[in-house]
Design an enzyme around this catalytic site. Structure first.
Site, short mmCIF file in Angstrom:
data_model
loop_
_atom_site.label_atom_id
_atom_site.label_comp_id
_atom_site.label_asym_id
_atom_site.label_seq_id
_atom_site.Cartn_x
_atom_site.Cartn_y
_atom_site.Cartn_z
N HIS A 259 -16.96 205.06 -5.27
CA HIS A 259 -18.38 205.39 -5.25
C HIS A 259 -18.77 205.91 -3.88
O HIS A 259 -18.27 205.46 -2.86
CB HIS A 259 -19.25 204.19 -5.63
CG HIS A 259 -18.90 202.92 -4.91
ND1 HIS A 259 -17.83 202.13 -5.28
CD2 HIS A 259 -19.46 202.32 -3.84
CE1 HIS A 259 -17.76 201.09 -4.47
NE2 HIS A 259 -18.73 201.20 -3.57
N ILE B 44 -28.22 198.10 -6.35
CA ILE B 44 -28.98 196.89 -6.70
C ILE B 44 -29.45 196.15 -5.44
O ILE B 44 -30.41 195.38 -5.48
CB ILE B 44 -28.13 195.98 -7.61
CG1 ILE B 44 -28.98 195.05 -8.44
CG2 ILE B 44 -27.07 195.22 -6.82
CD1 ILE B 44 -28.23 194.41 -9.60
P1 5GP Z 1 -19.02 198.82 -1.73
O1 5GP Z 1 -19.18 197.68 -0.80
O2 5GP Z 1 -17.96 198.54 -2.79
O3 5GP Z 1 -18.84 200.14 -1.05
O4 5GP Z 1 -20.40 198.95 -2.48
C1 5GP Z 1 -20.66 198.41 -3.73
C2 5GP Z 1 -22.14 198.52 -3.94
O5 5GP Z 1 -22.42 198.30 -5.31
C3 5GP Z 1 -22.95 197.49 -3.15
O6 5GP Z 1 -23.84 198.18 -2.28
C4 5GP Z 1 -23.66 196.69 -4.23
O7 5GP Z 1 -24.98 196.33 -3.87
C5 5GP Z 1 -23.63 197.62 -5.42
N1 5GP Z 1 -23.61 196.96 -6.71
C6 5GP Z 1 -22.75 195.97 -7.09
N2 5GP Z 1 -22.98 195.60 -8.36
C7 5GP Z 1 -24.00 196.39 -8.80
C8 5GP Z 1 -24.69 196.48 -10.05
O8 5GP Z 1 -24.42 195.77 -11.01
N3 5GP Z 1 -25.67 197.41 -10.13
C9 5GP Z 1 -26.00 198.22 -9.09
N4 5GP Z 1 -26.99 199.09 -9.29
N5 5GP Z 1 -25.38 198.16 -7.89
C10 5GP Z 1 -24.39 197.26 -7.76
#
Ligand code: 5GP
Length: 116
Positions: free
Chosen positions: A101, A32
């Site tokens: 992820h 997102i």
């Molecule tokens: P992390 O920091 O946990 O490795 O990455 C989480 C990622 O999830 C971030 O890049 C953030 O932008 C993405 N993200 C969080 N919430 C959502 C959502 O509701 N939809 C989408 N498509 N991405 C999300």
């Protein structure tokens, strides 16, 4: 049972996402808040909260995440120039969503691996 996050709702299509791939094991959708022209998240459908929760029983799922990333990178046209995959783990890794992820970044030179 591990706790659900927003990603479980994305997998079940209860909230919208720009999904690029889904099968019985993994789901992939555009981030997102993209950090590169192509920024796609590849996640297991099964909840694994962090990299540190992975065990031998998950090897097939993790391997599948890699082959799906390869396929998506080719389809998105970023394979030839190259790309980066990244998994953040917990606080020091910068993990925000506690559903494992793999980030797939590409579409521009990505620079050094870590901020200095
Ligand atoms: P992390 O920091 O946990 O490795 O990455 C989480 C990622 O999830 C971030 O890049 C953030 O932008 C993405 N993200 C969080 N919430 C959502 C959502 O509701 N939809 C989408 N498509 N991405 C999300």
């Amino acid at each position: 049972m591990p706790e659900e996050t927003i990603f479980s709702k994305i997998i079940r299509k209860e909230i919208p996402s720009d999904m690029v791939y889904q099968d019985d094991t993994v789901t992939a959708f555009r981030d997102i808040n993209p950090q590169a022209p192509t920024h796609i998240l590849i996640i297991p459908n099964k909840i694994i909260p962090t990299m540190d929760d992975v065990n031998e029983a998950d090897e097939q799922v993790l391997g599948h995440m890699i082959t799906v990333a390869v396929k998506i990178a080719r389809e998105q046209g970023i394979a030839q120039n190259g790309y980066r995959v990244l998994i953040n783990c917990r606080e020091h890794g910068g993990q925000e969503v506690y559903h494992l992820h793999m980030h797939l970044f590409g579409g521009r030179p990505l620079g050094p691996m870590l901020a200095r």
